[in-house]
Design a protein around this motif. Structure first.
Motif, PDB file in Angstrom:
ATOM      1  N   LEU A   1     -39.697 -43.408  39.199  1.00 29.26           N
ATOM      2  CA  LEU A   1     -39.499 -42.981  37.772  1.00 29.26           C
ATOM      3  C   LEU A   1     -38.832 -41.664  37.555  1.00 29.26           C
ATOM      4  O   LEU A   1     -38.465 -40.829  38.618  1.00 29.26           O
ATOM      5  CB  LEU A   1     -40.779 -42.547  37.023  1.00 29.26           C
ATOM      6  N   GLU A   2     -38.083 -41.241  36.396  1.00 30.30           N
ATOM      7  CA  GLU A   2     -37.575 -39.887  35.985  1.00 30.30           C
ATOM      8  C   GLU A   2     -38.537 -39.136  35.555  1.00 30.30           C
ATOM      9  O   GLU A   2     -39.035 -39.118  34.553  1.00 30.30           O
ATOM     10  CB  GLU A   2     -36.573 -40.474  35.081  1.00 30.30           C
TER      11      GLU A   2
ATOM     12  N   THR B   1     -40.207 -35.459  34.449  1.00 32.79           N
ATOM     13  CA  THR B   1     -39.962 -34.261  33.848  1.00 32.79           C
ATOM     14  C   THR B   1     -41.092 -33.188  34.202  1.00 32.79           C
ATOM     15  O   THR B   1     -42.402 -33.342  34.077  1.00 32.79           O
ATOM     16  CB  THR B   1     -40.059 -34.229  32.451  1.00 32.79           C
TER      17      THR B   1
ATOM     18  N   LYS C   1     -40.804 -41.216  33.178  1.00 36.96           N
ATOM     19  CA  LYS C   1     -40.297 -42.071  32.312  1.00 36.96           C
ATOM     20  C   LYS C   1     -39.433 -43.314  33.343  1.00 36.96           C
ATOM     21  O   LYS C   1     -38.637 -43.038  34.223  1.00 36.96           O
ATOM     22  CB  LYS C   1     -39.282 -41.563  31.384  1.00 36.96           C
TER      23      LYS C   1
ATOM     24  N   ASP D   1     -36.741 -45.681  34.202  1.00 38.20           N
ATOM     25  CA  ASP D   1     -35.141 -45.792  34.093  1.00 38.20           C
ATOM     26  C   ASP D   1     -34.788 -46.963  33.580  1.00 38.20           C
ATOM     27  O   ASP D   1     -34.262 -47.958  34.458  1.00 38.20           O
ATOM     28  CB  ASP D   1     -34.850 -45.329  35.328  1.00 38.20           C
TER      29      ASP D   1
ATOM     30  N   ARG E   1     -31.362 -48.232  35.083  1.00 34.45           N
ATOM     31  CA  ARG E   1     -31.351 -48.804  36.333  1.00 34.45           C
ATOM     32  C   ARG E   1     -32.369 -50.088  36.366  1.00 34.45           C
ATOM     33  O   ARG E   1     -31.868 -51.196  37.293  1.00 34.45           O
ATOM     34  CB  ARG E   1     -32.165 -47.906  37.284  1.00 34.45           C
TER      35      ARG E   1
ATOM     36  N   PRO F   1     -38.160 -53.299  31.878  1.00 32.16           N
ATOM     37  CA  PRO F   1     -38.801 -51.821  31.950  1.00 32.16           C
ATOM     38  C   PRO F   1     -40.172 -52.048  31.563  1.00 32.16           C
ATOM     39  O   PRO F   1     -41.089 -51.279  32.214  1.00 32.16           O
ATOM     40  CB  PRO F   1     -38.011 -51.045  30.713  1.00 32.16           C
TER      41      PRO F   1
ATOM     42  N   TRP G   1     -36.896 -48.936  25.368  1.00 28.68           N
ATOM     43  CA  TRP G   1     -35.578 -49.717  25.660  1.00 28.68           C
ATOM     44  C   TRP G   1     -35.153 -50.545  24.237  1.00 28.68           C
ATOM     45  O   TRP G   1     -36.048 -50.549  23.398  1.00 28.68           O
ATOM     46  CB  TRP G   1     -35.904 -50.715  26.939  1.00 28.68           C
TER      47      TRP G   1
END
Length: 149
Positions: free
Chosen positions: A38-39, A41, A51, A53, A56, A64, A129
């Protein structure tokens, strides 16, 4: 803000460090469970966030939603992660999914992770998305034998 007045830099660093501990543990958990990355933060104030991605996911031909659901199910099995109500819902729901008029879908779930020696850290799992962007390239899941007619 602390009991002694406005938050200062030391407060923000402490909150960010707690978020970093949580994210580090969650990344290791994801690796152990073979979950897609995941991204993440790591804010100085507020919740850490993982989050999906979506670009990707599209390249990998995975929706997603599947990534979000895999993480959500895995977090449910984590011994120190508990679901947390989403405040904006106005009820005790811990997750939400909405698609706006333009076709953008957002999924969110809220959790709290108990970190030994550092207290609790709230974090959210997010996926976003555009429906048109994900459906064209995603290969459908093969039906099971029981569902074939």
């Amino acid at each position: 803000m602390s009991l002694f007045g406005p938050a200062d830099d030391a407060d923000h660093r402490r909150w960010q460090q707690r978020n970093l501990f949580a994210v580090t543990e969650l990344i290791k958990f994801g690796v152990k469970r073979k979950l897609p990355p995941l991204e993440w933060t790591v804010p100085t104030v507020g919740n850490a966030a993982g989050k999906v991605d979506a670009p990707r996911a599209r390249i990998d031909h995975v929706h997603p939603r599947e990534i979000f659901e895999a993480w959500y199910a895995a977090l449910d099995a984590h011994p120190r992660v508990k679901p947390r109500p989403l405040g904006f819902r106005g009820d005790s729901g811990q997750r939400s999914e909405r698609t706006d008029n333009l076709g953008r879908t957002r999924m969110i779930s809220s959790h709290v992770l108990q970190i030994p020696g550092h207290g609790a850290c709230d974090f959210v799992l997010l996926a976003e998305w555009w429906e048109d962007d994900t459906t064209a390239d995603v290969e459908p899941v093969a039906p099971t034998k029981a569902s074939k007619r």
